[in-house]
Design a protein around this motif. Structure first.
Motif, PDB file in Angstrom:
ATOM      1  N   PRO A   1      -4.182  -5.714  -8.709  1.00 35.64           N
ATOM      2  CA  PRO A   1      -3.242  -4.695  -8.214  1.00 35.64           C
ATOM      3  C   PRO A   1      -3.636  -3.260  -8.578  1.00 35.64           C
ATOM      4  N   ASP A   2      -4.379  -3.079  -9.674  1.00 35.22           N
ATOM      5  CA  ASP A   2      -4.752  -1.717 -10.056  1.00 35.22           C
ATOM      6  C   ASP A   2      -5.788  -1.108  -9.112  1.00 35.22           C
ATOM      7  N   THR A   3      -6.300  -1.895  -8.153  1.00 37.30           N
ATOM      8  CA  THR A   3      -7.252  -1.367  -7.176  1.00 37.30           C
ATOM      9  C   THR A   3      -6.594  -1.059  -5.834  1.00 37.30           C
ATOM     10  N   ALA A   4      -5.264  -1.102  -5.784  1.00 42.05           N
ATOM     11  CA  ALA A   4      -4.565  -0.904  -4.509  1.00 42.05           C
ATOM     12  C   ALA A   4      -4.902   0.430  -3.855  1.00 42.05           C
ATOM     13  N   ALA A   5      -5.216   1.437  -4.663  1.00 38.17           N
ATOM     14  CA  ALA A   5      -5.526   2.759  -4.111  1.00 38.17           C
ATOM     15  C   ALA A   5      -6.790   2.752  -3.267  1.00 38.17           C
ATOM     16  N   LEU A   6      -7.674   1.776  -3.480  1.00 35.72           N
ATOM     17  CA  LEU A   6      -8.929   1.740  -2.725  1.00 35.72           C
ATOM     18  C   LEU A   6      -8.668   1.479  -1.241  1.00 35.72           C
ATOM     19  N   ALA A   7      -7.884   0.447  -0.934  1.00 33.01           N
ATOM     20  CA  ALA A   7      -7.579   0.142   0.466  1.00 33.01           C
ATOM     21  C   ALA A   7      -6.735   1.246   1.093  1.00 33.01           C
ATOM     22  N   GLU A   8      -5.765   1.746   0.340  1.00 31.84           N
ATOM     23  CA  GLU A   8      -4.890   2.792   0.862  1.00 31.84           C
ATOM     24  C   GLU A   8      -5.682   4.052   1.203  1.00 31.84           C
ATOM     25  N   THR A   9      -6.575   4.438   0.294  1.00 32.43           N
ATOM     26  CA  THR A   9      -7.379   5.638   0.526  1.00 32.43           C
ATOM     27  C   THR A   9      -8.339   5.440   1.692  1.00 32.43           C
ATOM     28  N   TYR A  10      -8.954   4.269   1.759  1.00 32.54           N
ATOM     29  CA  TYR A  10      -9.863   3.974   2.874  1.00 32.54           C
ATOM     30  C   TYR A  10      -9.137   4.127   4.209  1.00 32.54           C
ATOM     31  N   ARG A  11      -7.930   3.548   4.292  1.00 34.96           N
ATOM     32  CA  ARG A  11      -7.160   3.598   5.529  1.00 34.96           C
ATOM     33  C   ARG A  11      -6.765   5.036   5.882  1.00 34.96           C
ATOM     34  N   ILE A  12      -6.278   5.779   4.900  1.00 31.42           N
ATOM     35  CA  ILE A  12      -5.824   7.156   5.145  1.00 31.42           C
ATOM     36  C   ILE A  12      -6.983   8.046   5.582  1.00 31.42           C
ATOM     37  N   LEU A  13      -8.108   7.930   4.896  1.00 32.50           N
ATOM     38  CA  LEU A  13      -9.256   8.771   5.230  1.00 32.50           C
ATOM     39  C   LEU A  13      -9.841   8.393   6.588  1.00 32.50           C
TER      40      LEU A  13
END
Length: 304
Positions: free
Chosen positions: A258-270
C-alpha cells in the motif's frame, strides 16, 4: 581619490541561501558583511565561518546598523521577523530590506515603513552551499517590489553573473508555481522512479547509474527542441497496450504494498496531463481517445 564605501549587509537567517549569497557578495566586494543572526549564536558563528566575514550575533537587538537587510528565514517567519526588525530601522537614512522567498511578495515586509522593500528569488537549488558557490552564477533571479530596491538588487546580482527579470506580485505567484513544478516536483518524480525500480528488484546505485544519462539527455532535449519534439515513449506513440500493462502492474503493486499507491496514481495523472502535449507531438485522435478512456477508467476494473 578615496574609493567609495562598500554598502553593508546584515543577514537574518543565514542558512544555505543566505550564507551562499553573502559569501559571493563578500568575495566580489559587492557588500561588506555586517551582522549575522541565526537561531543560535553557534549557528551564526558557523555561517560567519562559511561566509568569511561578518559578526555572529545572538539576538536581533545586537545587530549593527546596515544599508541592506536580508531576511532569509523560512517563508512563514518572514512577516513576523520583519515586524521585529521594523523598530530597529532608522527613519533618517535609506535602507533596503529584502527577502528571497519565491512564494511571497515584497509586501510581506510592509511593516518596515521606513525602508525600501523588495524580494529577490534566485532560480537555483541551494541544497549544498559549497556547490552553489560555483553553480549560482548564470542563474536567473526574479525581482519584485519597490523600484529603487529592484534596481539596487539587480546591480548586486549582476555582479554575481546572474540574469535578472522583474515581476509584479501577481506574476510572481504563478512564476513560483512553475518553478516548483519544474524543480521540486522533478525531484519527487525521480524519487518515485527510483521506488519503481526498487519494486522491480533494481538497487538504488544501479538505478541512478542508468537514469543519469537519459534524464540529463531528456532535460537537454526539452530545452533545445521544446516539449513537443522532446516527448517520446509509449504514450506519444499511441501504444495503449504498453501503457495498460504498466498501469496494471503499478496498481497490482499497490495492492500488495500500500505504501506504493502513489506510483500508480502519479503515473495515471501525468499520463492524462501529457495527452494534449502528445496530440501536439502527433498522437492521432483515435489513439488519444483510447488512451483517455484507459486513464479515466476505474483502477479496480483494470486489475486482474
Amino acid at each position: 581619490m578615496q574609493a567609495p564605501e562598500i554598502p553593508t549587509l546584515n543577514i537574518i537567517g543565514a542558512g544555505h541561501l543566505g550564507r551562499t549569497l553573502a559569501h559571493l557578495w563578500h568575495q566580489r566586494g559587492v557588500f561588506a558583511i555586517g551582522g549575522i543572526c541565526n537561531r543560535s549564536v553557534e549557528s551564526s558563528a558557523a555561517a560567519r565561518e562559511f561566509i568569511g566575514a561578518g559578526t555572529a550575533v545572538a539576538e536581533l537587538d545586537g545587530m549593527p546598523p546596515a544599508d541592506l537587510w536580508l531576511i532569509a528565514v523560512p517563508d512563514d517567519q518572514i512577516a513576523s521577523t520583519a515586524q521585529k526588525l521594523a523598530p530597529h530601522l532608522p527613519a533618517d537614512r535609506e535602507v533596503l530590506v529584502f527577502h528571497c522567498s519565491g512564494a511571497l511578495p515584497a509586501s510581506a515586509l510592509a511593516c518596515c515603513t521606513h525602508a525600501t522593500v523588495a524580494s529577490a528569488h534566485p532560480v537555483h537549488s541551494f541544497a549544498d552551499p559549497q556547490r552553489s558557490l560555483e553553480g549560482l552564477p548564470g542563474a536567473t533571479v526574479a525581482l519584485e517590489g519597490d523600484i529603487g530596491g529592484i534596481q539596487r538588487l539587480e546591480d548586486a546580482f549582476r555582479a554575481l553573473d546572474c540574469r535578472c527579470i522583474s515581476l509584479s506580485p501577481e506574476q510572481k505567484v504563478l512564476y513560483h508555481a512553475g518553478s516548483v513544478m519544474a524543480c521540486n516536483y522533478l525531484t519527487v518524480l525521480l524519487d518515485l522512479s527510483l521506488q519503481t525500480f526498487a519494486a522491480a528488484g533494481i538497487d538504488g546505485a544501479t538505478a541512478k547509474q542508468l537514469l543519469t544519462p537519459i534524464v540529463l539527455q531528456t532535460a537537454n532535449n526539452n530545452f533545445a527542441l521544446g516539449p513537443d519534439r522532446a516527448l517520446t515513449g509509449p504514450l506519444v506513440r499511441g501504444d495503449v497496450d504498453t501503457v495498460t500493462r504498466q498501469l496494471r502492474a503499478l496498481e497490482k503493486l499497490a495492492q500488495t504494498k500500500p505504501d506504493t499507491a502513489a506510483l500508480a496514481e502519479t503515473y495515471r495523472i501525468l499520463a492524462k496531463a501529457a495527452l494534449p502535449l502528445a496530440k501536439r507531438a502527433g498522437l492521432s485522435d483515435t489513439a488519444r481517445r483510447r488512451m483517455s478512456d484507459l486513464l479515466t477508467a476505474n483502477p479496480d476494473d483494470k486489475v486482474s
